[in-house]
Design an enzyme around this catalytic site. Structure first.
Site, short mmCIF file in Angstrom:
data_model
loop_
_atom_site.label_atom_id
_atom_site.label_comp_id
_atom_site.label_asym_id
_atom_site.label_seq_id
_atom_site.Cartn_x
_atom_site.Cartn_y
_atom_site.Cartn_z
N ASP A 80 0.84 -1.19 0.00
CA ASP A 80 0.00 0.00 0.00
C ASP A 80 0.89 1.26 0.00
OD1 ASP A 80 -2.46 1.18 -0.07
OD2 ASP A 80 -2.93 0.90 2.05
N GLY A 216 -9.58 4.72 1.51
CA GLY A 216 -10.27 5.45 2.58
C GLY A 216 -11.73 5.07 2.70
N GLY A 217 -12.04 3.77 2.64
CA GLY A 217 -13.43 3.32 2.67
C GLY A 217 -14.07 3.37 4.05
#
Ligand code: ZN
Length: 295
Positions: A80, A216-217
């Site tokens: 990530d 950014g869920g």
């Protein structure tokens, strides 16, 4: 064992999304893997540069490969938010399935130029590793924020998205579509939700045809997720929600065993708490009826 690319294509056809969960330790890794196995859905385990520094890049690659092989299960490993080519080459060599190469803080033209170079260099080492590029501004830090940053100027347009995908050769694009890293306190308490720009997602999908990731869920409403997936989102990142569950689970586990010192006797309730958080999101992302929602 099928590749991440195959699984993404499959998810796209089924109008489902693959859940991506960040981990920093064995508690969260066990929890995410157990949730995915129980639901029989593919899953991506993600580690940012900071998370990799703590866990170890080659060590996590060996661990996830071990799970995948022993259980013959589609668990994939993503690097990530990687901000330099040097860090990218490390994960390419370690055999990660994908990388988020994030130069979104640079001016757009520079982001295109350097991301293109990185795609070439990374594929030269690991041809099957999928490379994701980032455009726009979705804030930083998967933690609890005091105030919401103003991200309205950083939203991605379909034109810009197409220019970026065509200009860089990335396999996956992460646009800014109302999503935001981290959560506000009111979101943790469930009083407020994030709201996504669904038309913008559909426009970007149509313009690029690329796989799309929603970063950014955490703290996004269920219905926004369903519509976003119907509009073309293929991967959803959840980090802060799991971190909140991890902390809560650890506190509860320690409180339940005040005199215990054996970690494997203390930690199972913490694994369960993180597993519940991951499972609830995986169930939503893998619902079969997104197709009926259209967009
Ligand atoms: Zn992210």
């Amino acid at each position: 064992m099928t590749s991440l690319r195959d699984r993404l294509q499959q998810a796209q056809q089924n109008h489902q999304a693959i859940g991506h969960f960040n981990i920093s330790d064995l508690v969260a890794l066990k929890a995410v893997f157990a949730a995915a196995r129980e639901l029989k859905v593919p899953v991506i385990v993600g580690l940012s540069e900071g998370e990799r520094e703590f866990v170890g890049t080659r060590q996590i690659a060996a661990f996830v490969r071990g799970l995948r092989e022993e259980y013959d299960f589609p668990v994939f490993l993503n690097a990530d938010h990687t901000h330099s080519l040097a860090k990218g080459l490390e994960v390419a060599k370690a055999g990660f399935d994908s990388i988020v190469f994030d130069l979104s803080a640079l001016p757009f033209e520079e982001n295109v130029r350097q991301t293109k170079q990185a795609v070439e260099a990374l594929k030269a080492i690991n041809l099957s590793m999928l490379v994701e590029g980032e455009i726009g501004d979705i804030g930083s830090g998967s933690e609890i924020h005091e105030t919401a940053p103003d991200l309205s100027k950083g939203l991605s347009t379909p034109e810009q998205a197409k220019q970026f995908v065509d200009g860089t050769g990335v396999d996956i694009l992460a646009p800014a579509v109302g999503n935001m890293h981290g959560m506000l306190k009111s979101m943790v308490e469930g009083e407020t939700k994030k709201h996504l720009h669904i038309d913008r997602i559909a426009g970007i999908k149509q313009a690029t045809g690329a796989f799309l990731t929603l970063h950014g869920g955490s703290g996004t409403g269920d219905d926004d997720f369903r519509k976003a997936i119907a509009a073309g989102i293929n991967i959803v990142h959840i980090n802060t929600e799991l971190r909140v569950a991890w902390r809560h689970g650890m506190e509860q586990a320690l409180a339940q065993h005040p005199d215990e010192v054996v970690p494997y006797k203390i930690l199972p309730p913490a694994v369960d708490e993180v597993k519940r958080a991951a499972a609830s999101r995986l169930m939503l992302f893998n619902e079969k009826w997104h197709v009926a929602q259209g967009s």
